[in-house]
Design a protein around this motif. Structure first.
Motif, PDB file in Angstrom:
ATOM      1  N   PHE A  80       0.980  -1.387   0.055  1.00 45.89           N
ATOM      2  CA  PHE A  80      -0.025   0.023  -0.120  1.00 45.89           C
ATOM      3  C   PHE A  80       0.867   1.470  -0.125  1.00 45.89           C
ATOM      4  O   PHE A  80       0.457   2.476  -0.522  1.00 45.89           O
ATOM      5  CB  PHE A  80      -1.099   0.045   1.246  1.00 45.89           C
ATOM      6  CG  PHE A  80      -2.110  -1.218   1.140  1.00 45.89           C
ATOM      7  CD1 PHE A  80      -2.881  -1.130  -0.064  1.00 45.89           C
ATOM      8  CD2 PHE A  80      -1.975  -1.862   2.276  1.00 45.89           C
ATOM      9  CE1 PHE A  80      -3.836  -2.137   0.149  1.00 45.89           C
ATOM     10  CE2 PHE A  80      -3.032  -2.994   2.286  1.00 45.89           C
ATOM     11  CZ  PHE A  80      -3.790  -3.066   1.012  1.00 45.89           C
ATOM     12  N   PHE A  81       2.038   1.249   0.625  1.00 47.48           N
ATOM     13  CA  PHE A  81       3.010   2.536   0.392  1.00 47.48           C
ATOM     14  C   PHE A  81       4.165   2.295  -0.082  1.00 47.48           C
ATOM     15  O   PHE A  81       4.889   3.360  -0.268  1.00 47.48           O
ATOM     16  CB  PHE A  81       3.376   2.642   2.046  1.00 47.48           C
ATOM     17  CG  PHE A  81       1.842   2.587   2.968  1.00 47.48           C
ATOM     18  CD1 PHE A  81       1.094   3.587   2.778  1.00 47.48           C
ATOM     19  CD2 PHE A  81       1.970   1.690   3.786  1.00 47.48           C
ATOM     20  CE1 PHE A  81      -0.079   3.678   3.796  1.00 47.48           C
ATOM     21  CE2 PHE A  81       0.736   1.901   4.712  1.00 47.48           C
ATOM     22  CZ  PHE A  81      -0.136   2.809   4.477  1.00 47.48           C
ATOM     23  N   GLY A  82       4.448   1.320  -0.661  1.00 52.34           N
ATOM     24  CA  GLY A  82       5.738   1.258  -1.607  1.00 52.34           C
ATOM     25  C   GLY A  82       6.974   1.124  -0.761  1.00 52.34           C
ATOM     26  O   GLY A  82       6.917   1.016   0.710  1.00 52.34           O
ATOM     27  N   ASN A  83       7.889   1.005  -1.515  1.00 49.10           N
ATOM     28  CA  ASN A  83       9.328   0.448  -0.650  1.00 49.10           C
ATOM     29  C   ASN A  83       9.555   1.813   0.309  1.00 49.10           C
ATOM     30  O   ASN A  83      10.077   1.434   1.382  1.00 49.10           O
ATOM     31  CB  ASN A  83      10.393   0.422  -1.884  1.00 49.10           C
ATOM     32  CG  ASN A  83      10.719  -1.138  -1.850  1.00 49.10           C
ATOM     33  OD1 ASN A  83      10.328  -2.012  -1.092  1.00 49.10           O
ATOM     34  ND2 ASN A  83      11.198  -1.607  -3.249  1.00 49.10           N
ATOM     35  N   LEU A  84       9.656   2.763  -0.139  1.00 47.20           N
ATOM     36  CA  LEU A  84      10.192   3.935   0.743  1.00 47.20           C
ATOM     37  C   LEU A  84       9.266   4.135   1.996  1.00 47.20           C
ATOM     38  O   LEU A  84       9.770   4.276   2.941  1.00 47.20           O
ATOM     39  CB  LEU A  84      10.275   5.253  -0.144  1.00 47.20           C
ATOM     40  CG  LEU A  84      10.737   6.665   0.674  1.00 47.20           C
ATOM     41  CD1 LEU A  84      12.131   6.360   1.017  1.00 47.20           C
ATOM     42  CD2 LEU A  84      10.804   7.915  -0.095  1.00 47.20           C
ATOM     43  N   TYR A  85       8.022   4.615   1.748  1.00 47.21           N
ATOM     44  CA  TYR A  85       7.236   4.976   2.885  1.00 47.21           C
ATOM     45  C   TYR A  85       6.870   3.602   3.732  1.00 47.21           C
ATOM     46  O   TYR A  85       6.846   3.388   4.852  1.00 47.21           O
ATOM     47  CB  TYR A  85       5.771   5.397   2.590  1.00 47.21           C
ATOM     48  CG  TYR A  85       5.999   6.736   2.011  1.00 47.21           C
ATOM     49  CD1 TYR A  85       6.578   7.994   2.778  1.00 47.21           C
ATOM     50  CD2 TYR A  85       5.565   7.298   0.642  1.00 47.21           C
ATOM     51  CE1 TYR A  85       6.331   9.146   2.458  1.00 47.21           C
ATOM     52  CE2 TYR A  85       5.856   8.575   0.175  1.00 47.21           C
ATOM     53  CZ  TYR A  85       6.126   9.525   1.148  1.00 47.21           C
ATOM     54  OH  TYR A  85       6.321  10.803   0.575  1.00 47.21           O
TER      55      TYR A  85
END
Length: 731
Positions: A80-85
């Motif tokens: 849901f937030f991707g690798n970074l977040y």
């Protein structure tokens, strides 16, 4: 329990109740998240900050309370937030949650569990003291244990919170990235073609390979760290060097030779070690002579005429030496050289983790190198620093066998297995024995009913047992040797001719130069070992009495297998030593043989159990041999036949115990023993009868009552005729 702890427990129970009541464990599933993926993704796009914050808060609660679903939430973070977040949210939340779990465990359970599992917690404290933060990092990087167990276990140790939080955050980052990255790919599955995409396959490959890669990296770092400052030789003289020719050393060398490794065995004194020369063999030979004397003295038990025992103590000790001489070829240098072992007479000391300096008995020295080194130098009797004791020239299990004259009055210090065995032997040979024990009973590691039976037999055989007596001084008074003991606040005077010290053992590490390679010993001299029997360095091992915790010949041989195999093949696979089934026998008369838990240990560890007893006075073979005394006691879980522990007190107890040991080792219960045919009349039948006692106590009463009614119904007509016959007879 104080008010603060009580309120915290209520709060935790309430949160868990709410979580389960609202089916939180069902919500945190991969299927549920994928099912709501579209709606959640749309809402997250519109409320990113709130979504990340709320997600992190839930993650903290789940982790802090060790609720199920942390793995799915980690994958969801990537989806849901991707690798970074996702990585940022999971990393911070997991560290906060782990730290809270750490604090909760420390606040609620530390004092209680540190007492109950003192040995386990002490081992973790030693690991932290030795390796510092790297100890925790290893556990985090290589997920052998679930993370929630690490959170709780570390809370019991002395580790500081800031160290725990920082190390956990750094060490969990690689694993967090792998799972979050896998989550990003799961969120992209829209068709069957996506399942075999390169990115998704790579993510799942990372999930599977990460533990292996992390284990390799941790091992590499650990080796670099521990070997820092040492130069590894380019070539080695041997695959394995073994220091010490006792049971542990002999087995280690034998195994190495059997697999065609080049091995050398270094022994500075006599091959065979304590067991052959001063321990098992001579003591059992002496005990057998003592039993023969007792049989002659009480021959009337067998319908014969009892006779006064006459004999030469010198002849008895000569027989002991003959027994040693007969067994000696089994452990001789000649035999082991034929097996392929280089036997070296000399004393070894460490130069490096791969190199030993050997001072040969003929005076010259040389240096030898090996890929692995095993320390198997055994132990020696501990002599306490009691004023005046050294002046008495005390006997120990080492020098006793040079004795040529039997002491008329023998004082034995110690009520453990060695002291009790030798006290009983000398009493049966005719010495007046006074046995001093500072504890409240003999054989302190055994249950009270076991110790009571032994005490009763000792007193019947004329041993003057002084319990709760502590020797405080020895002196000569008008040419007579005297010991003074403290008992109940009073000073007790005990005159004697010879004193035998049997109050424990200390490891032989003097001269090994262990400090050269940074190995510190325990207070009793033993070398601290890991579960694979290694000592600080992955290629240096210890086994037998020098390693502990058991001071048995069979324990030494057991450890030696692990030390030798790990020393030769540890680069490919390491085996952890298994102590789950460790039997032992005290060769008093009656013998005391035990395996597994005693009642006292079960109570101390909080293990639920029930006891089955069988009296050996009921065994036909025991009655036939006029040795119908003693008992078998078996511990099992309530209602189950699994053997938690067994103790046999009686004649041939060591042989009887073997059946229970085998059953425990292979997970066989009492029903299996009961269903096995035992020849009649034998001592081992007692194991079957003990199993029968368990079965009788667990008979299905309801079914038996139904069967009784069934049999009554089936003989109904016959019963009627019988009643009629009775009526006719009465008429």
């Amino acid at each position: 329990m104080n008010r603060s702890k009580f309120l915290l427990i209520i709060f935790i129970v309430a949160i868990v109740g709410i979580f389960l009541g609202f089916d939180g464990h069902k919500l945190l599933t991969l299927e549920n998240l994928q099912g709501h993926q579209g709606a959640l993704a749309e809402w997250i796009d519109q409320n990113l900050l709130l979504a990340v914050t709320g997600y992190a808060a839930i993650y903290v609660v789940v982790t802090a309370l060790s609720l199920p679903g942390a793995t799915i939430m980690t994958l969801a973070g990537g989806a849901f937030f991707g690798n970074l977040y996702g990585l940022a949210a999971v990393s911070i939340a997991s560290t906060l949650g782990a730290s809270l779990a750490f604090l909760v465990a420390r606040f609620l359970m530390r004092d209680t569990l540190r007492k109950r599992y003192a040995e386990t917690v002490a081992k973790m404290d030693r690991g932290i003291s030795k390796d510092g933060a790297f100890y925790l990092a290893t556990l985090r990087l290589v997920p052998v244990f679930p993370f929630f167990l690490i959170n709780l276990a570390m809370g019991l140790t002395a580790m500081k919170l800031r160290t725990y939080a920082l190390v956990s955050w750094v060490a969990m980052l690689p694993g967090t990235f792998v799972y979050v990255n896998a989550g990003t790919q799961l969120g992209q599955i829209e068709s069957t073609a996506d399942i075999v995409s390169a990115d998704l396959l790579l993510s799942f490959a990372l999930l599977g390979l990460f533990p292996l890669i992390a284990k390799f990296v941790v091992g590499f770092i650990r080796r670099r760290k521990v070997y820092a400052g040492w130069q590894k030789p380019e070539h080695f003289d041997y695959n394995l060097l073994v220091i010490g020719g006792g049971s542990a050393g002999l087995v280690s060398a034998y195994i190495a030779a059997a697999v065609k490794a080049k091995v050398a065995l270094i022994e500075k004194h006599k091959m065979g070690g304590d067991c052959l020369n001063t321990g098992c063999m001579p003591s059992k030979a002496l005990i057998r002579s003592a039993k023969a004397a007792d049989t002659l003295r009480h021959a009337n038990r067998y319908g014969l005429e009892s006779v006064p025992v006459k004999g030469s103590f010198k002849n008895i000790m000569n027989r002991v030496k003959e027994v040693i001489a007969k067994v000696e070829p089994h452990d001789s240098p000649e035999r082991f050289r034929k097996l392929g072992v280089d036997c070296i007479s000399g004393e070894a000391s460490f130069v490096s983790p791969w190199e030993l300096e050997v001072r040969h008995n003929d005076g010259h020295t040389e240096r030898l190198t090996a890929r692995s080194i095993i320390v198997a130098t055994g132990g020696k009797p501990a002599v306490p620093p009691i004023p005046g004791l050294e002046d008495m020239q005390p006997l120990t299990s080492d020098n006793l066998w040079e004795l040529q004259e039997q002491p008329e009055r023998l004082l034995v210090l110690g009520g453990g297995p060695i002291g009790s065995e030798l006290a009983h032997a000398f009493a049966r040979l005719g010495s007046k024995v006074i046995q001093v024990e500072r504890d409240e009973r003999l054989l302190a590691k055994e249950d009270e009913d076991v110790a009571s039976l032994i005490l009763e037999q000792f007193e019947a055989d004329g041993i003057d047992v002084r319990l709760q007596h502590s020797a405080v001084e020895f002196c000569l008074e008008e040419g007579e040797k005297v010991a003074y003991c403290e008992h109940g606040g009073e000073r007790v005077r005990i005159p004697f001719d010879q004193v035998l010290v049997a109050v424990g053992r200390a490891a032989n590490t003097t001269g090994l130069n262990l400090e050269r390679i940074g190995v510190d010993t325990q207070p009793n001299g033993t070398v601290p070992v890991e579960d694979d029997m290694s000592v600080r360095y992955p290629n240096v091992f210890a086994c037998g009495d020098v390693a502990g915790p058991y001071q048995f010949t069979h324990a030494a041989a057991h450890q030696a297998w692990y030390a030798a195999v790990n020393g030769l093949f540890g680069q490919f696979k390491r085996f952890r030593v298994d102590y789950r089934v460790m039997p032992w026998v005290t060769f008093t008369s009656p013998e005391v043989a035990r395996v597994g838990l005693s009642e006292a240990e079960a109570r101390e560890q909080g293990v639920a159990y029930e006891v089955t007893r069988y009296g050996l006075d009921d065994l036909d073979r025991a009655i036939a041999e006029s040795e119908d005394y003693g008992f078998i006691k078996v511990l099992t879980p309530p209602g189950k036949d699994k053997i938690l522990g067994a103790v046999v007190v009686g004649s041939h107890a060591g042989e009887i115990l073997a059946e229970f040991t085998l059953a425990m080792k292979h997970g066989l219960g009492l029903n299996k023993i009961l269903g096995t045919i035992h020849p009649y009349p034998t001592w081992n039948e007692s194991a079957k009868y003990a199993a029968g006692e368990w079965k009788r106590a667990h008979a299905p009463e309801g079914i038996l009552k139904l069967l009784e009614k069934l049999h009554g119904w089936r003989r109904g007509k016959g019963q009627t005729r019988q009643q009629k016959r009775k009526e006719v007879t009465a008429g």
